[in-house]
Design a protein around this motif. Structure first.
Motif, short mmCIF file in Angstrom:
data_model
loop_
_atom_site.label_atom_id
_atom_site.label_comp_id
_atom_site.label_asym_id
_atom_site.label_seq_id
_atom_site.Cartn_x
_atom_site.Cartn_y
_atom_site.Cartn_z
N TYR A 166 -4.10 14.72 -4.06
CA TYR A 166 -2.67 14.82 -3.76
C TYR A 166 -1.89 15.15 -5.03
CZ TYR A 166 2.08 13.89 -2.47
OH TYR A 166 3.42 14.05 -2.26
N ALA A 217 8.76 8.38 -9.55
CA ALA A 217 7.43 8.89 -9.92
C ALA A 217 7.53 10.39 -10.18
CB ALA A 217 6.42 8.60 -8.82
N ILE A 238 10.97 4.74 -5.20
CA ILE A 238 9.76 4.84 -6.03
C ILE A 238 9.32 6.30 -6.16
CG2 ILE A 238 7.36 4.12 -6.33
CD1 ILE A 238 7.87 1.79 -4.54
N THR A 239 9.30 6.99 -5.03
CA THR A 239 8.81 8.38 -5.04
C THR A 239 9.60 9.22 -6.03
OG1 THR A 239 8.34 8.14 -2.69
CG2 THR A 239 8.32 10.39 -3.59
N ALA A 270 3.95 1.49 -1.13
CA ALA A 270 4.61 1.60 -2.43
C ALA A 270 3.64 2.13 -3.48
CB ALA A 270 5.17 0.24 -2.85
N TYR A 271 2.40 1.68 -3.39
CA TYR A 271 1.39 2.12 -4.37
C TYR A 271 1.23 3.63 -4.34
CZ TYR A 271 -3.20 2.37 -6.69
OH TYR A 271 -4.24 2.66 -7.52
N LEU A 272 1.10 4.18 -3.13
CA LEU A 272 0.92 5.63 -3.03
C LEU A 272 2.21 6.36 -3.43
CD1 LEU A 272 -1.23 5.86 0.22
CD2 LEU A 272 -1.98 5.99 -2.15
N GLN A 273 3.34 5.75 -3.12
CA GLN A 273 4.60 6.36 -3.56
C GLN A 273 4.67 6.43 -5.08
OE1 GLN A 273 7.30 3.81 -0.96
NE2 GLN A 273 8.45 5.72 -1.10
N SER A 274 4.11 5.41 -5.73
CA SER A 274 4.17 5.42 -7.19
C SER A 274 3.30 6.53 -7.77
CB SER A 274 3.75 4.06 -7.76
OG SER A 274 2.34 3.92 -7.71
N ARG A 275 2.46 7.14 -6.92
CA ARG A 275 1.71 8.33 -7.35
C ARG A 275 2.44 9.61 -6.96
NH1 ARG A 275 -0.51 5.25 -10.69
NH2 ARG A 275 -2.15 3.88 -9.97
N GLY A 276 3.65 9.46 -6.46
CA GLY A 276 4.46 10.65 -6.18
C GLY A 276 4.56 11.01 -4.71
N MET A 277 3.92 10.23 -3.84
CA MET A 277 4.01 10.59 -2.41
C MET A 277 5.32 10.16 -1.81
SD MET A 277 0.28 9.68 -0.92
CE MET A 277 -1.04 9.92 -2.11
N GLU A 278 5.78 10.94 -0.81
CA GLU A 278 6.89 10.51 0.03
C GLU A 278 6.41 9.33 0.87
OE1 GLU A 278 9.81 11.91 0.11
OE2 GLU A 278 9.59 14.06 -0.33
N TYR A 308 10.03 -0.84 -7.20
CA TYR A 308 9.56 -1.59 -6.04
C TYR A 308 10.74 -2.30 -5.39
CZ TYR A 308 4.55 -0.90 -6.15
OH TYR A 308 3.30 -0.34 -6.04
N GLN A 356 0.84 -1.21 0.00
CA GLN A 356 0.00 0.00 0.00
C GLN A 356 0.87 1.25 0.00
OE1 GLN A 356 -2.61 -0.34 3.38
NE2 GLN A 356 -3.88 -1.92 2.43
#
Ligand SMILES: Nc1ncnc2c1ncn2[C@@H]1O[C@H](COP(=O)(O)OP(=O)(O)OP(=O)(O)O)[C@@H](O)[C@H]1O
Ligand SMILES: [Mg+2]
Lengths: 403, 254
Positions: free
Chosen positions: B104, B79, B75-76, A355-363, B53, A353
């Motif tokens: 976000y 992205a 990853i961040t 990693a998923y949000l990180q892949s949207r650009g989140m820290e 990942y 979970q």
């Protein structure tokens, strides 16, 4: 006078407090109450962080207890009556006869006994008149401003038939206060078709001991919603809310949101007696453990055709060697038509979970915070902006804590 | 022309087991490539490794994005450089709404909040905005939710894992429109596109989205590369990837 009654609290976690360690009786005379604009800025800031706004904007009433004495009291609506409990007891004989110590027995344990034995009861009396739907919340703040005292509060809240109210209670220690005890008795009476929403936020110093006891009686068609959120954990908190759903169709919902950290023991209970036809109850416990011990308990007792559900969910984040969450959801069905269920789950935050949000650009920290916020808030986000802000803060703290 | 992505001799391990054995793949700026291959051949593994990942450990080789080495980045960071993914099996996160993630994404561009609503309407996503991310969605709805996030994110380079699997024919054209929209640089110039990588087992999506080139992944290696229509025709003609495997074995022996 010292409390001597000693019902065992062995089955609960957190030490049996030796109240001798605390100053129990006021050592100063009761001061004259002040108006809200005279409250000290440092206190105002702490209270605002609990959702208690001293300015009283968008509030129907305000009660502030500071240490042993009422500090200020404002009622801005004719629909409510708000008094220091001592005054209310002097004014109304029926209060003692029908309500005072009727939903929580005075001899329940040493803490209630202590509350019963103080020379002048602390706390407030709040009555919402028949049919009144109070548009703004009433707020109460129980505030400890000095070290080593034991506050022993007793509140009585009565909603008459068809009344509706949101009660916001903030309990906290002031800046720099490390050690104190907060003992509290709250008795709530929800009349026929009345609706009481109680949002309570706690924020304590690191060595504070907290022992609230509450009892709520709900009549036919009445609804009681309780949201409890502990933001900065004390050394120990042990809550024991109980509700009796005595009238047809009465309902209760408790949501408890806890952030535990190193050195704290938090044991949150919840007992609901479903005594009439078509009553319903829901207990939802949410906890994030970054250390320390968290116990989530709940017991639903079905004495009539009813629906009841208890759900304990915990998330363990970087809790060290010693941190844990222990969940004990309980059901007792005493009627063939009691439909009751429970669930419990405890786990780490799921890396996929994050990693998923990180892949949207989140820290990573932002992702953890969003997940925790979702986890804690699922039940209660949106109930009040104050609580939303507290939940966001817990999530933020947890996000920083999660490595 | 610069290459948006260069994967060189990439070997990847998961749980101590090597899954990719020396992948070379170059995608120039503005090109959309398709990655074909049978189940279990390593397509998802390659995508997850490119986005970073952590369980996919690079044991050899490099990944360059826009000419810069990104193999060691999190990853961040990847992205934020502009790599976006839509996953084959994204996780559900209870209490986290699709809208929160989109908010976000546009947080530094508040004027774009309106865009979310407009896009949601255009692609029939409004019912999903206030629901928990990926929770209780059908297979096809999950694909659309993933693509929708890419649409709002505007990545420079989008990788899409099986956007067409489990999607019925009617929804497939919607999915195709979404992919075309998110790849389009300027609506007025349909030929000018952003770079992308579309993973597809069946190739159905290629009936809607043009790919410039295709690669067939077999057992952790790129078996062959070429014109997507020709490769796909061959695969379909032979009823699957078995023939590809035989072909590669023959080439290796010869
Ligand atoms: N975490 C893991 N641990 C061990 N093996 C794994 C792991 N993840 C993937 N694999 C294996 O690696 C191989 C490649 O998997 P991958 O998901 O990349 O295939 P794929 O080409 O995407 O397949 P599909 O078309 O079914 O999506 C498979 O054999 C799979 O079982
Ligand atoms: Mg795959």
């Amino acid at each position: 006078m010292k409390a001597s009654n000693d019902r065992s609290t062995e089955d609960r976690s957190g030490p049996d407090l030796d109240l001798d360690h605390f100053l129990i009786e006021p050592d100063t005379p009761r001061p004259v109450m002040i108006s809200p604009d005279q409250v000290e800025p440092a206190d105002i800031e702490v209270m605002a962080s609990l959702g208690v706004y001293v300015t009283g904007e968008d509030r129907a009433g305000t009660y502030i207890l500071r240490d042993f004495h009422p500090l200020c009291l404002v009622a801005q609506s004719d629909d409510i009556e708000l008094l220091p409990i001592a005054e209310a007891l002097a004014k109304y004989d029926w209060l003692r006869e029908r309500y005072y110590w009727r939903a929580v027995p005075a001899d329940l344990d040493r803490y209630t006994a202590q509350c019963a034995s103080v020379p002048e009861p602390q706390g407030y009396f709040l009555r919402v008149k028949k049919g009144a739907k109070v548009p703004f919340p009433v707020q109460a703040c129980l505030y400890i401003a000095r070290d080593d005292i034991a506050q022993a509060v007793h509140n009585v809240v009565i909603l008459e038939e068809g009344a509706e109210l949101h009660l916001i209670t903030g309990c906290a220690t002031g800046h720099g206060v490390r050690s104190a005890a907060h003992l509290g008795v709250s008795e709530c009476y929800v009349g026929r078709n009345a609706r009481l929403t109680s949002t309570m936020v706690h924020s304590w110093g690191p060595e504070v001991e907290v022992r609230p006891r509450s009892g709520t009686i709900v009549e036919a068609g009445g609804t009681f919603v309780s949201n409890y959120c502990s933001l900065r954990p004390a050394r120990s908190i042990q809550t024991e809310p109980r509700a009796w759903l005595n009238g047809k169709g009465a309902s209760a919902k408790y949501t408890t949101v806890i952030l535990g950290s190193d050195g704290s023991t938090i044991d949150t209970g919840g007992e609901v007696y479903l005594n009439a036809e078509n009553t319903s109850a829901e207990l939802a416990h949410r906890a994030v453990c970054t250390g320390g011990h968290i116990y989530q308990r709940g017991l639903l007792i079905g004495n009539a055709p009813c629906r009841a559900h208890v759900d304990c969910a915990g998330m363990v984040l970087d809790a060290g060697d010693d941190g844990f969450i222990h969940s004990v959801p309980g059901l007792r069905a005493l009627h063939a038509d009691a439909r009751m269920s429970h669930e419990a789950s405890i786990g780490k935050i799921a890396p996929e979970q994050v990693a998923y949000l990180q892949s949207r650009g989140m820290e990573e920290r932002e992702a953890i915070s969003m997940i925790i916020r979702g986890f804690l808030g699922e039940e209660i986000v949106g109930l009040s902006p104050e609580l939303d802000a507290r939940i966001a803060e817990i999530a933020e703290l947890a996000g920083h804590g999660g490595k | 022309m610069t290459n948006i992505l260069e994967v060189k001799d990439l070997c990847v391990e998961v749980d101590g087991q090597e899954l990719l054995h020396g992948i070379d793949l170059t995608i120039p700026e503005g090109e959309v490539h398709a990655l074909l291959g049978p189940n279990g051949s390593g397509k998802t593994t390659l995508m997850m490794t490119i986005i970073g990942y952590p369980e996919y450990k690079v044991t050899r080789g490099q990944i360059l994005f826009n000419g810069e080495e990104i193999t060691g980045l999190g990853i961040t960071e990847r992205a934020r450089l502009g790599i976006g993914i839509s996953q084959q099996r994204p996780p559900t996160i209870s209490g986290v709404k699709l809208r929160q993630i989109l908010d976000y994404v546009v947080v530094n561009a508040p004027q774009r909040s309106q865009e979310i609503d407009d896009l949601a309407k255009a692609f029939h996503m409004d019912p999903f905005l206030e629901r928990d991310i990926n929770a209780d969605l059908s297979g096809g709805e999950i694909k659309r939710s993933e693509l929708f996030q890419l649409l709002v994110t505007h990545p420079r380079f989008a990788m899409m894992d099986e956007p067409d699997s489990g999607v019925d024919l009617e929804a497939l054209s919607l999915v195709g429109n979404m992919v075309n929209a998110l790849l389009s640089e300027e609506p007025a110039r349909p030929a000018k596109r952003k770079a992308g990588l579309i993973i597809t087992h069946t190739g159905h999506i290629l009936d809607y989205v043009h790919a410039d080139k295709a690669h067939i992944m077999l057992d952790g290696r790129i078996g062959c590369s070429g014109n997507p229509l020709i490769l796909l025709d061959k695969v379909r003609e032979c009823g699957g990837y078995e023939e590809c495997i035989q072909c590669i074995l023959r080439r290796r022996e010869g």
